[in-house]
Design a protein around this motif. Structure first.
Motif, PDB file in Angstrom:
ATOM      1  N   GLN A 161       0.798  -1.220   0.000  1.00  8.78           N
ATOM      2  CA  GLN A 161       0.000   0.000   0.000  1.00  8.78           C
ATOM      3  C   GLN A 161       0.835   1.277   0.000  1.00  8.78           C
ATOM      4  OE1 GLN A 161      -2.532  -0.609   3.444  1.00  8.78           O
ATOM      5  NE2 GLN A 161      -4.132  -1.529   2.206  1.00  8.78           N
ATOM      6  N   CYS A 162       2.077   1.217   0.402  1.00 14.01           N
ATOM      7  CA  CYS A 162       2.858   2.449   0.509  1.00 14.01           C
ATOM      8  C   CYS A 162       3.162   3.020  -0.875  1.00 14.01           C
ATOM      9  CB  CYS A 162       4.145   2.219   1.293  1.00 14.01           C
ATOM     10  SG  CYS A 162       5.461   1.383   0.379  1.00 14.01           S
ATOM     11  N   SER A 163       3.395   4.317  -0.925  1.00 10.78           N
ATOM     12  CA  SER A 163       3.735   4.978  -2.176  1.00 10.78           C
ATOM     13  C   SER A 163       5.086   4.490  -2.680  1.00 10.78           C
ATOM     14  CB  SER A 163       3.800   6.496  -1.975  1.00 10.78           C
ATOM     15  OG  SER A 163       2.539   7.016  -1.645  1.00 10.78           O
ATOM     16  N   SER A 164       5.258   4.526  -3.977  1.00 15.10           N
ATOM     17  CA  SER A 164       6.585   4.294  -4.544  1.00 15.10           C
ATOM     18  C   SER A 164       7.426   5.551  -4.347  1.00 15.10           C
ATOM     19  CB  SER A 164       6.481   3.979  -6.028  1.00 15.10           C
ATOM     20  OG  SER A 164       6.005   5.112  -6.744  1.00 15.10           O
ATOM     21  N   GLU A 165       8.717   5.406  -4.501  1.00 20.17           N
ATOM     22  CA  GLU A 165       9.601   6.566  -4.407  1.00 20.17           C
ATOM     23  C   GLU A 165       9.236   7.615  -5.445  1.00 20.17           C
ATOM     24  OE1 GLU A 165      14.321   7.402  -5.244  1.00 20.17           O
ATOM     25  OE2 GLU A 165      13.780   5.659  -4.041  1.00 20.17           O
ATOM     26  N   ALA A 166       8.932   7.165  -6.669  1.00 23.26           N
ATOM     27  CA  ALA A 166       8.609   8.103  -7.747  1.00 23.26           C
ATOM     28  C   ALA A 166       7.355   8.915  -7.436  1.00 23.26           C
ATOM     29  CB  ALA A 166       8.433   7.342  -9.061  1.00 23.26           C
ATOM     30  N   THR A 167       6.283   8.244  -6.973  1.00 21.88           N
ATOM     31  CA  THR A 167       5.038   8.967  -6.708  1.00 21.88           C
ATOM     32  C   THR A 167       5.162   9.842  -5.466  1.00 21.88           C
ATOM     33  OG1 THR A 167       4.119   7.057  -5.508  1.00 21.88           O
ATOM     34  CG2 THR A 167       3.627   7.231  -7.860  1.00 21.88           C
ATOM     35  N   ALA A 168       5.945   9.396  -4.480  1.00 21.07           N
ATOM     36  CA  ALA A 168       6.157  10.217  -3.278  1.00 21.07           C
ATOM     37  C   ALA A 168       6.917  11.495  -3.628  1.00 21.07           C
ATOM     38  CB  ALA A 168       6.903   9.424  -2.216  1.00 21.07           C
ATOM     39  N   LYS A 169       7.930  11.376  -4.476  1.00 21.47           N
ATOM     40  CA  LYS A 169       8.681  12.558  -4.909  1.00 21.47           C
ATOM     41  C   LYS A 169       7.777  13.522  -5.675  1.00 21.47           C
ATOM     42  CE  LYS A 169      13.413  10.762  -5.262  1.00 21.47           C
ATOM     43  NZ  LYS A 169      14.509  10.422  -6.205  1.00 21.47           N
ATOM     44  N   TYR A 170       6.879  12.969  -6.490  1.00 21.16           N
ATOM     45  CA  TYR A 170       5.968  13.840  -7.234  1.00 21.16           C
ATOM     46  C   TYR A 170       5.064  14.617  -6.287  1.00 21.16           C
ATOM     47  CZ  TYR A 170       2.335  15.540 -10.319  1.00 21.16           C
ATOM     48  OH  TYR A 170       1.446  16.358 -10.979  1.00 21.16           O
ATOM     49  N   LYS A 171       4.533  13.945  -5.279  1.00 18.19           N
ATOM     50  CA  LYS A 171       3.699  14.639  -4.297  1.00 18.19           C
ATOM     51  C   LYS A 171       4.477  15.782  -3.647  1.00 18.19           C
ATOM     52  CE  LYS A 171       2.181  10.774  -2.168  1.00 18.19           C
ATOM     53  NZ  LYS A 171       2.037   9.670  -3.129  1.00 18.19           N
ATOM     54  N   ALA A 172       5.742  15.518  -3.323  1.00 19.55           N
ATOM     55  CA  ALA A 172       6.560  16.550  -2.675  1.00 19.55           C
ATOM     56  C   ALA A 172       6.778  17.754  -3.577  1.00 19.55           C
ATOM     57  CB  ALA A 172       7.904  15.955  -2.253  1.00 19.55           C
ATOM     58  N   SER A 173       6.690  17.547  -4.890  1.00 24.17           N
ATOM     59  CA  SER A 173       6.877  18.661  -5.826  1.00 24.17           C
ATOM     60  C   SER A 173       5.653  19.570  -5.912  1.00 24.17           C
ATOM     61  CB  SER A 173       7.205  18.124  -7.224  1.00 24.17           C
ATOM     62  OG  SER A 173       6.046  17.564  -7.844  1.00 24.17           O
ATOM     63  N   LEU A 174       4.512  19.110  -5.396  1.00 21.89           N
ATOM     64  CA  LEU A 174       3.260  19.860  -5.532  1.00 21.89           C
ATOM     65  C   LEU A 174       3.003  20.832  -4.387  1.00 21.89           C
ATOM     66  CD1 LEU A 174       0.819  17.032  -6.730  1.00 21.89           C
ATOM     67  CD2 LEU A 174       2.055  18.692  -8.132  1.00 21.89           C
ATOM     68  N   ILE A 175       3.586  20.579  -3.237  1.00 26.83           N
ATOM     69  CA  ILE A 175       3.263  21.378  -2.059  1.00 26.83           C
ATOM     70  C   ILE A 175       4.529  21.766  -1.306  1.00 26.83           C
ATOM     71  CG2 ILE A 175       0.924  20.457  -1.726  1.00 26.83           C
ATOM     72  CD1 ILE A 175       2.075  18.462   0.270  1.00 26.83           C
ATOM     73  N   LYS A 176       4.454  22.868  -0.584  1.00 25.00           N
ATOM     74  CA  LYS A 176       5.564  23.284   0.266  1.00 25.00           C
ATOM     75  C   LYS A 176       5.040  24.266   1.298  1.00 25.00           C
ATOM     76  CE  LYS A 176       7.006  27.023  -2.842  1.00 25.00           C
ATOM     77  NZ  LYS A 176       8.145  27.587  -3.626  1.00 25.00           N
ATOM     78  N   GLY A 177       5.831  24.509   2.345  1.00 29.12           N
ATOM     79  CA  GLY A 177       5.420  25.452   3.380  1.00 29.12           C
ATOM     80  C   GLY A 177       6.208  25.253   4.656  1.00 29.12           C
TER      81      GLY A 177
END
Length: 400
Positions: free
Chosen positions: A75-91
């Motif tokens: 169920q956990c995210s792959s490295e690729a999809t997790a990195k993509y999520k990190a590219s969408l948000i910041k703060g």
């Protein structure tokens, strides 16, 4: 996870890394009598590491990490999809309310000054806490349910991330908001009060339009994320505004989490675009799985000047080559009746990669009827055409 507190952990990790290419079942048979080492747990770690080699290659290289049980690895995210999520948000501040194995927390934390990880399962919480220490990341961990943590969270944060568990009490797969844990619909008012932005990871089979309606039109965008030719997740970006027409963005990721193809549209634009339906031309276009999920077929045809084969056949055609099409492109060599005799005259070697689109016969039954086997370099599409006739299109794939 007993391994974390085992005084022989260093020896256990060394054993795991020495045997990480072994078959886990054979390892248990061979070393099961070794009373000094927890062989069953070691075999589970080796199985997880073998899966992590493709799914989580950077973490796989770290020989000190421990991995969770099979369901959490699945169920956990792959490295690729997790990195993509990190590219969408910041703060400044992020809360991962459903921390799990901690993959999303780890990668998302690179975009925030403060990250809080929340997980109700003690076993996963301990693994994540241990791994965060090995990875030297500043993530604060909490062993609580999402609901209890939210009740005690008084400070507003920039972003809350959730990946609701998609298994019911009988461990059957579920995907509707109300069937997952935590229940996003129930939590939504609290989430919107306590975060500027909420990001939710959902199952690929979820109906996007219905899901947005159930979230009271607070969804600004939905990202359909494809990796290794498969839709892995839907990402819903949510805030306290109302959106009648959220952005739908399709992305295809490489193994580094970079976008190599993308397409976007929305419901209104899709309704406004018309589409031509005609007989096959020189080239055939097969949308990527993420584009198929998006349903943005009119917008796709308009953007690339393509023609559809039939209203319900989600294949496109043209006489000019659109090399940047987000999917696969083929050159059509033959249009045939779906008959064995007609196909045998042009099919080399009796092998083809058969696919059906809007066709009344299933793939396996059709292969038997046509007398063909899987394989080779030719592609065969069985589909319905604009005049409602059934046809076979024999093609060569054009490499991108």
């Amino acid at each position: 996870m007993d391994l974390i507190d085992n005084p022989k952990l260093d020896e256990i990790l060394k054993f795991i890394n020495q045997h990480e290419q072994d078959d886990p079942a054979q390892l248990v048979l061979k070393h099961g009598s070794n009373a000094d080492l927890p062989i069953q747990e070691i075999a589970s770690q080796i199985a997880a590491r073998q899966k992590a080699k493709n799914k989580l290659p950077s973490l796989y290289k770290n020989k000190n990490l421990l991995f969770p049980p099979p369901l959490s690895m699945e169920q956990c995210s792959s490295e690729a999809t997790a990195k993509y999520k990190a590219s969408l948000i910041k703060g400044d501040s992020l809360i991962d309310l459903t921390g799990g194995f901690g993959i999303d927390s780890f990668y998302l934390s690179s975009s925030f000054k403060q990250t809080n990880y929340v997980e109700q399962q003690t076993q996963l919480y301990k693994i994540a806490q241990y791994n965060f220490e090995q990875l030297d990341v500043n993530i604060v961990v909490f062993n609580k349910t999402a609901e209890v943590y939210l009740e005690n969270q008084t400070d507003a944060v920039n972003c809350i991330f959730l990946d609701p568990a998609r298994r019911d009490q009988k461990m059957q797969r579920v995907f509707q908001w109300e069937d997952c844990q935590p229940n996003l619909i129930q939590l939504l008012p609290q989430l919107l009060k306590k975060a500027d932005l909420v990001m939710v990871k959902a199952a690929p089979m979820l109906d996007i339009e219905k899901a947005c309606q159930e979230l009271n039109q607070h969804v600004s965008a939905v990202h359909i994320v494809e990796w290794q030719n498969e839709v892995k997740e839907l990402l819903f970006l949510i805030d306290d505004k109302i959106y009648e027409n959220p952005l739908i963005k399709v992305v295809q990721l490489d193994d580094e989490g970079n976008v190599y193809q993308s397409f976007e549209g929305n419901k209104i634009k899709e309704q406004q675009n018309s589409i031509r339906i005609e007989q096959p031309k020189h080239y055939l276009y097969e949308p990527s799985p993420a584009l198929m999920k998006s349903g943005l077929f009119n917008s796709l045809a308009d953007s690339f000047d393509l023609i559809k084969l039939h209203q319900n056949t989600n294949l496109f055609t043209s006489n000019t080559l659109a090399t940047d099409f987000p999917g696969r492109i083929y050159q059509i060599n033959h249009k045939l009746a779906p008959q064995k005799k007609a196909l045998s005259k042009v099919l080399k070697g009796g092998k083809a990669n058969l696919k059906t689109r809007n066709f009344p016969v299933a793939v396996e039954a059709l292969k038997k009827k046509l007398g063909i086997k899987d394989g080779g370099n030719q592609y065969l599409f069985a589909c319905t055409l604009s005049d409602n006739t059934k046809a076979l299109l024999l093609c060569d794939k054009i490499d991108s």
